[in-house]
Design a protein around this motif. Structure first.
Motif, PDB file in Angstrom:
ATOM      1  N   LYS A  13       0.821  -1.006  -0.103  1.00 29.08           N
ATOM      2  CA  LYS A  13       0.025  -0.020  -0.054  1.00 29.08           C
ATOM      3  C   LYS A  13       0.880   1.237   0.009  1.00 29.08           C
ATOM      4  N   PRO A  14       0.417   2.366  -0.751  1.00 26.17           N
ATOM      5  CA  PRO A  14      -0.518   2.422  -1.759  1.00 26.17           C
ATOM      6  C   PRO A  14      -0.042   1.395  -3.135  1.00 26.17           C
ATOM      7  N   TRP A  15      -0.878   0.892  -3.585  1.00 30.94           N
ATOM      8  CA  TRP A  15      -0.533  -0.357  -4.769  1.00 30.94           C
ATOM      9  C   TRP A  15      -0.542   0.612  -5.904  1.00 30.94           C
ATOM     10  N   ASN A  16       0.109  -0.254  -6.859  1.00 34.38           N
ATOM     11  CA  ASN A  16      -0.236   0.115  -8.513  1.00 34.38           C
ATOM     12  C   ASN A  16      -1.001  -0.695  -8.752  1.00 34.38           C
ATOM     13  N   ASN A  17      -2.046  -0.092  -9.630  1.00 35.77           N
ATOM     14  CA  ASN A  17      -3.133  -0.650 -10.101  1.00 35.77           C
ATOM     15  C   ASN A  17      -2.982  -1.779 -10.777  1.00 35.77           C
ATOM     16  N   GLU A  18      -2.120  -1.759 -11.788  1.00 34.45           N
ATOM     17  CA  GLU A  18      -1.591  -2.809 -12.850  1.00 34.45           C
ATOM     18  C   GLU A  18      -1.276  -4.053 -12.248  1.00 34.45           C
ATOM     19  N   LYS A  19      -0.260  -3.814 -11.212  1.00 35.58           N
ATOM     20  CA  LYS A  19       0.170  -4.884 -10.395  1.00 35.58           C
ATOM     21  C   LYS A  19      -0.944  -5.430  -9.476  1.00 35.58           C
ATOM     22  N   LEU A  20      -1.808  -4.360  -8.899  1.00 35.56           N
ATOM     23  CA  LEU A  20      -2.904  -5.254  -8.125  1.00 35.56           C
ATOM     24  C   LEU A  20      -3.663  -6.254  -8.939  1.00 35.56           C
ATOM     25  N   TYR A  21      -3.881  -5.748 -10.278  1.00 31.91           N
ATOM     26  CA  TYR A  21      -4.665  -6.617 -11.134  1.00 31.91           C
ATOM     27  C   TYR A  21      -3.888  -7.724 -11.710  1.00 31.91           C
ATOM     28  N   ALA A  22      -2.653  -7.762 -11.829  1.00 32.58           N
ATOM     29  CA  ALA A  22      -1.983  -8.783 -12.165  1.00 32.58           C
ATOM     30  C   ALA A  22      -2.109  -9.926 -11.210  1.00 32.58           C
ATOM     31  N   SER A  23      -1.688  -9.410 -10.122  1.00 32.22           N
ATOM     32  CA  SER A  23      -1.540 -10.443  -8.739  1.00 32.22           C
ATOM     33  C   SER A  23      -2.906 -11.122  -8.554  1.00 32.22           C
ATOM     34  N   VAL A  24      -4.099 -10.310  -8.816  1.00 32.59           N
ATOM     35  CA  VAL A  24      -5.429 -10.938  -8.530  1.00 32.59           C
ATOM     36  C   VAL A  24      -5.646 -11.795  -9.423  1.00 32.59           C
ATOM     37  N   ASN A  25      -5.373 -11.328 -10.828  1.00 37.96           N
ATOM     38  CA  ASN A  25      -5.651 -12.338 -12.081  1.00 37.96           C
ATOM     39  C   ASN A  25      -5.101 -13.616 -11.950  1.00 37.96           C
ATOM     40  N   LEU A  26      -3.700 -13.601 -11.546  1.00 38.82           N
ATOM     41  CA  LEU A  26      -2.941 -14.881 -11.467  1.00 38.82           C
ATOM     42  C   LEU A  26      -3.560 -15.664 -10.428  1.00 38.82           C
ATOM     43  N   ALA A  27      -4.020 -14.937  -9.373  1.00 39.76           N
ATOM     44  CA  ALA A  27      -4.418 -15.852  -8.248  1.00 39.76           C
ATOM     45  C   ALA A  27      -5.833 -16.437  -8.526  1.00 39.76           C
ATOM     46  N   VAL A  28      -6.706 -16.013  -9.256  1.00 37.32           N
ATOM     47  CA  VAL A  28      -7.660 -16.310  -9.873  1.00 37.32           C
ATOM     48  C   VAL A  28      -7.530 -17.613 -10.902  1.00 37.32           C
ATOM     49  N   ASP A  29      -6.440 -17.387 -11.775  1.00 38.31           N
ATOM     50  CA  ASP A  29      -6.035 -18.849 -12.361  1.00 38.31           C
ATOM     51  C   ASP A  29      -5.651 -19.712 -11.608  1.00 38.31           C
ATOM     52  N   ILE A  30      -4.685 -19.579 -10.747  1.00 35.89           N
ATOM     53  CA  ILE A  30      -4.327 -20.640  -9.630  1.00 35.89           C
ATOM     54  C   ILE A  30      -5.520 -21.200  -8.964  1.00 35.89           C
ATOM     55  N   SER A  31      -6.419 -20.513  -8.500  1.00 33.89           N
ATOM     56  CA  SER A  31      -7.765 -20.928  -7.893  1.00 33.89           C
ATOM     57  C   SER A  31      -8.467 -21.940  -8.750  1.00 33.89           C
ATOM     58  N   ARG A  32      -8.552 -21.600 -10.206  1.00 28.59           N
ATOM     59  CA  ARG A  32      -9.224 -22.438 -11.046  1.00 28.59           C
ATOM     60  C   ARG A  32      -8.595 -23.964 -11.210  1.00 28.59           C
ATOM     61  N   LYS A  33      -7.223 -23.747 -11.510  1.00 28.42           N
ATOM     62  CA  LYS A  33      -6.382 -24.903 -11.498  1.00 28.42           C
ATOM     63  C   LYS A  33      -6.495 -25.825 -10.236  1.00 28.42           C
ATOM     64  N   ASN A  34      -6.488 -25.131  -9.058  1.00 29.49           N
ATOM     65  CA  ASN A  34      -6.663 -25.878  -7.867  1.00 29.49           C
ATOM     66  C   ASN A  34      -7.885 -26.614  -7.973  1.00 29.49           C
ATOM     67  N   LYS A  35      -8.880 -25.918  -8.261  1.00 29.25           N
ATOM     68  CA  LYS A  35     -10.308 -26.723  -8.343  1.00 29.25           C
ATOM     69  C   LYS A  35     -10.548 -27.578  -9.401  1.00 29.25           C
ATOM     70  N   LYS A  36      -9.898 -27.486 -10.721  1.00 31.88           N
ATOM     71  CA  LYS A  36      -9.735 -28.686 -11.526  1.00 31.88           C
ATOM     72  C   LYS A  36      -8.821 -29.973 -10.739  1.00 31.88           C
ATOM     73  N   LEU A  37      -7.827 -29.626 -10.307  1.00 36.30           N
ATOM     74  CA  LEU A  37      -6.856 -30.494  -9.584  1.00 36.30           C
ATOM     75  C   LEU A  37      -7.630 -31.464  -8.545  1.00 36.30           C
ATOM     76  N   ASN A  38      -8.510 -30.648  -7.880  1.00 36.52           N
ATOM     77  CA  ASN A  38      -9.344 -31.372  -6.809  1.00 36.52           C
ATOM     78  C   ASN A  38     -10.188 -32.338  -7.361  1.00 36.52           C
ATOM     79  N   GLN A  39     -11.009 -31.869  -8.402  1.00 41.16           N
ATOM     80  CA  GLN A  39     -11.958 -32.527  -9.143  1.00 41.16           C
ATOM     81  C   GLN A  39     -11.512 -33.643  -9.938  1.00 41.16           C
ATOM     82  N   TRP A  40     -10.025 -33.845 -10.231  1.00 38.58           N
ATOM     83  CA  TRP A  40      -9.609 -34.862 -11.105  1.00 38.58           C
ATOM     84  C   TRP A  40      -8.500 -35.663 -10.269  1.00 38.58           C
ATOM     85  N   GLU A  41      -8.398 -35.283  -8.950  1.00 39.33           N
ATOM     86  CA  GLU A  41      -7.273 -36.126  -8.240  1.00 39.33           C
ATOM     87  C   GLU A  41      -7.270 -37.424  -8.115  1.00 39.33           C
ATOM     88  N   ASN A  42      -8.142 -37.940  -8.304  1.00 40.50           N
ATOM     89  CA  ASN A  42      -8.148 -39.470  -8.170  1.00 40.50           C
ATOM     90  C   ASN A  42      -8.219 -40.213  -9.688  1.00 40.50           C
TER      91      ASN A  42
END
Length: 447
Positions: free
Chosen positions: A111-140
């Motif tokens: 803080k105070p953040w750079n808006n572009e970096k805030l977006y980049a960090s959140v966007n990457l976290a969202v992608d990771i979250s989706r991958k984690n959900k897929k991994l859980n869905q197909w873990e077996n």
């Protein structure tokens, strides 16, 4: 720009922070929620599906050591272990934030953040979250065929297997692409066994092992008297797969004149034997495989463009073993069990040291090379102790070395991001870069 379907939760006791972060992130994501009291986090998460959390590190007045954020991060992790959490911190708390990264935070924002970096960090976290959900869905997920077993912990491989479950029940043509030894035969047989044709023949035709003068006779059959040695009528391998599945391996080796005949067969479902004028109706499902670049072969007029588009209704790229190091342990144990029984050495076992040695090798021959390595090791070990006989460099070192620095840079960045599950700070440290330098390279390669 179209918004990404994602739900972001922001937790901060400063209403100005909540307002500014929400206004900015709403430009990119469909849903952004705010909480000013951390005590409401767990109830909110139990009722809502969230893709990532932006969490402040200080909530109590007079306490600015960041312990509040660490406490609530652990509480969230207890409820949602794989939910990405981005910590929001002031400059004086950077060391604490770095420590938090080691304890499970996916990133931190100053803080105070750079808006572009805030977006980049959140966007990457969202992608990771989706991958984690897929991994859980197909873990077996596991593949078991008549001859082989293939289990995976790799996201790249699980994505392939997810696609297989969707395409297998259909009659769509499938093209499997990948290096030699990646398991294309196993996957083709698995597709057959998941299909409605599973009780019918599965016919494997390795075009790489046939001499060119035998291609047509072996594939399409012939009529008695069609040529000198045709002493009787012969049904070709494709015809013998009636109502089942034909797996044409190494399709890139098929001569041009037979590509025309195969194209006609795929389009019309009619087959003519050599020396025979009548056409036979044929009901088969086709799966194709190659390690060759067919697009390049088309450009060089070695492969028909219309056949290429006909065979790749669904195209699956099979990752190499070095791209799925997570699977080496399971595969090694599978092969070890197989050869312990075959060679009557039940007491042999893999330990952590041997597994580490296996995972630090590049395996240019992929699963097939690993299979042979384990078999050779079992054969030459005594009954009690497994002596791991790794391939020698001259046996397996690739003859093709990529000297394109830009391509290698992109590959290394992808590997670092994958290794650290998208954590920018950890990936940058591993690569010897600053976070800003890594962001610039990610933008350059559109990662």
């Amino acid at each position: 720009m179209r918004k990404k379907e994602a739900h972001i939760l922001i937790v901060d006791d400063d209403e100005d922070i909540l307002f500014s972060a929400r206004v900015w992130l709403k430009k990119f994501f469909t849903e952004v929620s705010c909480l000013s009291q951390p005590k409401n986090i767990l109830k909110f998460l139990s009722e809502q599906q969230v893709d990532t959390v932006l969490l402040d590190m200080n909530f109590r007045k007079g306490f600015e050591n960041g312990q509040d954020g660490l406490y609530w991060m652990q509480e969230i992790k207890t409820l949602e272990p794989q939910l990405p959490i981005i910590l929001m911190t002031a400059y004086g708390e950077v060391e604490l934030a770095v420590e938090a990264l080691k304890n499970g935070a996916s990133d931190f924002i100053l803080k105070p953040w750079n808006n572009e970096k805030l977006y980049a960090s959140v966007n990457l976290a969202v992608d990771i979250s989706r991958k984690n959900k897929k991994l859980n869905q197909w873990e077996n997920i596991s593949i078991k065929t008549n001859q082989y077993q293939l289990e995976t912990q790799s996201f790249a491989m699980k994505d392939v297997m997810e696609q297989i479950t969707r395409v297998a029940p259909t009659d769509a043509n499938v093209l499997l692409l990948g290096e030699n030894g990646t398991g294309k035969y196993v996957l083709a047989e698995h597709i057959h066994e998941l299909s409605e044709r599973k009780n019918q023949p599965f016919v494997h035709i390795d075009l790489g092992s046939l001499s060119e003068n035998l291609f047509e006779a072996e594939l399409f059959g012939y009529k008695k008297g069609a040529f000198t040695d045709a002493h009787q009528d012969y049904a070709g391998k494709i015809e013998n797969a009636e109502n089942g599945t034909v797996f044409l391996d190494e399709i890139g080796n098929l001569p041009l004149h037979l590509q025309t005949k195969l194209l006609s067969l795929i389009q019309n479902r009619k087959l003519s034997r050599i020396g025979e004028s009548k056409e036979r109706l044929l009901d088969v499902r086709f799966i194709f495989a190659t390690n060759e670049n067919l697009k390049k072969a088309v450009a060089e007029n070695r492969f028909r463009k219309d056949l290429y588009y006909r065979i790749n209704t669904v195209e699956l790229n099979i990752p190499s073993l070095k791209e799925r190091l997570e699977d080496i342990s399971n595969l090694s144990e599978y092969f070890l069990d197989k050869y312990k029984q075959k060679y009557h050495k039940p007491d042999l076992a893999l330990n952590e040291v041997l597994i580490s040695e296996l995972t630090h090798y590049s395996w240019p021959g992929n699963i097939r090379e690993l299979d042979h390595c384990i078999e050779r090791s079992v054969i030459l070990s005594n009954e009690k102790n497994l002596k791991l006989l790794m391939p020698q460099p001259e046996e397996s070192e690739s003859t093709m070395i990529n000297l394109n620095l830009e391509e290698m840079e992109e590959i290394l960045i992808k590997k670092a991001l994958k290794k650290h599950r998208g954590n920018i700070s950890s990936a940058a440290e591993d690569l010897g870069l600053s976070r800003a330098a890594l962001y610039r390279r990610m933008e350059k390669f559109e990662l």
